[in-house]
Design an enzyme around this catalytic site. Structure first.
Site, short mmCIF file in Angstrom:
data_model
loop_
_atom_site.label_atom_id
_atom_site.label_comp_id
_atom_site.label_asym_id
_atom_site.label_seq_id
_atom_site.Cartn_x
_atom_site.Cartn_y
_atom_site.Cartn_z
N ASP A 101 0.86 -1.17 0.00
CA ASP A 101 0.00 0.00 0.00
C ASP A 101 0.90 1.23 0.00
OD1 ASP A 101 -2.37 1.57 0.46
OD2 ASP A 101 -3.20 -0.16 1.52
N ASP A 203 -3.15 4.61 -2.46
CA ASP A 203 -4.23 5.17 -1.64
C ASP A 203 -4.74 6.49 -2.24
OD1 ASP A 203 -5.54 4.78 1.02
OD2 ASP A 203 -4.67 6.75 1.44
N GLU A 267 -6.58 3.44 -5.90
CA GLU A 267 -7.85 3.64 -5.22
C GLU A 267 -8.41 4.97 -5.72
OE1 GLU A 267 -9.92 4.05 -0.82
OE2 GLU A 267 -7.97 4.94 -1.19
N HIS A 329 -11.39 -3.29 3.56
CA HIS A 329 -11.19 -2.81 4.94
C HIS A 329 -11.93 -1.50 5.21
CE1 HIS A 329 -8.35 -0.39 2.70
NE2 HIS A 329 -8.23 0.40 3.75
N ASP A 330 -12.58 -0.95 4.20
CA ASP A 330 -13.32 0.30 4.38
C ASP A 330 -14.83 0.14 4.30
OD1 ASP A 330 -11.06 1.97 4.68
OD2 ASP A 330 -10.80 2.14 2.52
C1 GLC Z 1 -8.13 5.13 1.95
C2 GLC Z 1 -7.94 3.92 2.84
C3 GLC Z 1 -8.60 4.19 4.15
C4 GLC Z 1 -7.92 5.39 4.79
C5 GLC Z 1 -7.95 6.59 3.84
C6 GLC Z 1 -7.04 7.69 4.29
O1 GLC Z 1 -9.46 5.36 1.63
O2 GLC Z 1 -8.45 2.78 2.20
O3 GLC Z 1 -8.55 3.08 5.00
O4 GLC Z 1 -8.55 5.72 5.99
O5 GLC Z 1 -7.54 6.24 2.55
O6 GLC Z 1 -5.71 7.34 4.07
#
Ligand code: GLC
Length: 536
Positions: A101, A203, A267, A329-330
């Protein structure tokens, strides 16, 4: 074929996969110890091809690693660089790729860069972050809000300026309009590629560049209410998804390409697939893969899933590879989201068959293969900062320890207490039990994944959906060597599908009792799915 096109990815929330040092938190040695479960190169194992590890860099853990305080080291809670080297080597021996990540949009407030930046207005690193004077009448420089609620600006009292943070105040945003920041992140990327990493999950890549003039976001547009663009009472027009972000993505792609077959999956947290497509690049020179999260918000409805897939198929240019994900995980786990107590795990099976047979790269989330559910977290044990602010939106329920066996620590830890509570169903929903049972959800995932590897239709075939009975989703996957028909019923009762001249052999099915050959008509019991290898 490029590996990431045919691969099945598996997301590991590192804190929750396997603890080996008894502190109740997962670690890198734990992942290495479990590699044979993931893929030992035989159908006894799950058979996944690539692992995405959530952040492992040193972090004060305000956002559980998504607040990095050193980009080129490993947090001691997870292990050492040596542990990572061992994990990479052992994974590669099993043909498993590892992606890390990368969290480039923001650092931790404890990162040396930010400490230096906030020390003085004249600091050489000041401009590595986004600082502004208060608005003329006082208060934040503009109306931007953090994705976690509240203003996106925090006043640094010592220097009298505000800094920008798209998430927590403990996660200041870097300034990618400064070439030194761009160069520093290039070095981070090279550091991990040189260490043998196969790529990155990047991310919130769509947030990296903000409007140069920091214009206010406009109020919501009542004619175009977009659930991800419109949050906290404004359209997120100027604080994300700016055209200049593509220069950076292209730059990173060129860097990756210097290393051969390395990849990145971005992402791009923009719900509408139309907004994701540009991140593949006009000439496919940006992300190899962009996350498409549409399934996370799709209700249990065959027509709705078909619509999502057909739309992506129509929007993506030739050569761009779709991606699909059911849990992460979100977001709440799909075993819970789609739960219907009368159907047991039938919906989870149909969903898995869909995910793994569509044209595209599937991303599994650890534990979905055994049907792990969201775990209710008592208020006093909430860890996630989002959950602390908005308990109903907290992400701890989907982040609980992997359920390996029925022992008190679920085979995850020897500690008296894991960092998050272990699922109350761990005694029955666990790997040990399902492994021994050929009819379990885990055995079903294994069968589908191993079949997928050997199937030209599934790994290379085109996709075409067909009109079919209500509450069913039927599509063809066609390659020169193999034609497959996938029929999925989302219905609570039986459905008869008239598949005309579809005659062939059933190669996968979610339930027992489906005939092994189909000729023209297919009886699907409630909530079942099949894959038929067509005769011609
Ligand atoms: C992304 C991650 C999440 C995190 C956010 C801020 O959306 O998947 O878990 O809280 O970024 O870094």
């Amino acid at each position: 074929m490029t590996w990431w096109r045919s691969a099945v990815f598996y997301e590991i929330y590192v804190r929750s996969f396997q603890d080996t040092n008894g502190d109740g938190v997962g670690d890198l040695a734990g992942i290495t110890a479990r590699l044979d479960y993931l893929n030992d190169r035989t159908p006894q194992s799950l058979g996944v091809d690539a692992l995405w590890l959530t952040p492992i860099n040193p972090s004060p853990m305000y956002d559980f690693g998504y607040d990095v305080s050193d980009y080129t080291a490993i947090d001691p809670r997870f292990g050492t660089l040596g542990d990572l080297d061992r994990l990479i080597a052992e994974a590669h021996r099993r043909d498993i790729r590892i992606i890390l990540d990368l969290v480039p949009n923001h650092t931790s407030h404890e990162h040396a860069w930010f400490r230096e930046a906030r020390a003085a207005r004249t600091s050489p690193k000041r401009d590595w972050y986004i600082w502004r004077d208060p608005a003329p009448g006082g208060g934040p420089p503009n109306n931007w809000v953090s994705s976690f609620g509240g203003p996106a600006w925090t006043l640094d009292a010592a220097t009298g300026q505000y800094y920008l943070h798209s998430f927590l105040a403990e996660q200041p945003d870097l300034n990618y309009r400064n070439p030194d920041v761009v160069a520093a992140m290039d070095d981070v990327i090279r550091f991990w590629l040189d260490r043998g990493i196969d790529g990155f999950r990047v991310d919130v890549i769509h947030k990296m560049i903000k409007d140069a003039a920091l214009r206010d976001n406009p109020p919501p547009d009542p004619t175009d209410v977009h659930p991800v663009r419109d949050y906290f009472g404004q359209q997120h027009i100027f604080d994300q998804d700016r055209p200049e972000v593509h220069d950076i993505v292209r730059r990173w792609r060129r860097l990756l390409d210097q290393y051969g077959e390395r990849m990145m999956v971005g992402e791009v947290y923009l719900l509408n697939p139309r907004m994701i497509v540009p991140y593949y690049g006009i000439t496919l020179d940006e992300l190899q893969l962009a996350f498409n999260f549409s399934f996370l918000w799709t209700a249990w409805d065959a027509a709705a899933f078909r619509l999502q897939v057909d739309q992506v198929e129509e929007l993506l240019p030739a050569g761009a590879q779709p991606t699909y994900v059911l849990s992460s995980h979100d977001s709440p786990r799909h075993r819970s989201r789609f739960d219907d107590p009368r159907l047991g795990d039938a919906r989870a099976r149909v969903a898995a068959l869909m995910l793994l047979t569509l044209r595209g790269t599937p991303f599994l989330y650890y534990g979905e293969e055994i049907g792990m559910r969201d775990v209710e977290i008592p208020l006093e044990r909430i860890c996630d900062p989002v959950g602390q602010r908005f308990p109903s939106l907290g992400r701890d329920p989907e982040r609980t320890p992997m359920q390996w066996d029925g022992a008190p620590g679920a085979g995850f830890t020897d500690a008296a207490d894991a960092w998050l509570p272990i699922g109350p169903d761990a005694e029955t929903v666990n790997v040990a039990r399902q492994r021994a049972d050929p009819d379990s959800l885990l055995s079903f995932y294994r069968r589908v994944i191993w079949y997928r590897k050997s199937s030209a239709g599934l790994t290379q075939g085109t996709y075409r959906s067909l009109d079919s009975a209500a509450d069913t989703f039927v599509f063809l996957r066609e390659a020169a060597e193999q034609r497959l028909l996938v029929a999925l019923s989302f219905a609570d009762d039986a459905r008869t599908l008239d598949v005309k001249d579809a005659t062939g052999r059933v190669v996968l099915s979610t339930a027992a009792g489906i005939p092994s050959r189909i000729a023209g008509q297919l009886e699907l019991p409630a909530c079942t799915g099949v894959v038929i290898e067509l005769d011609s």
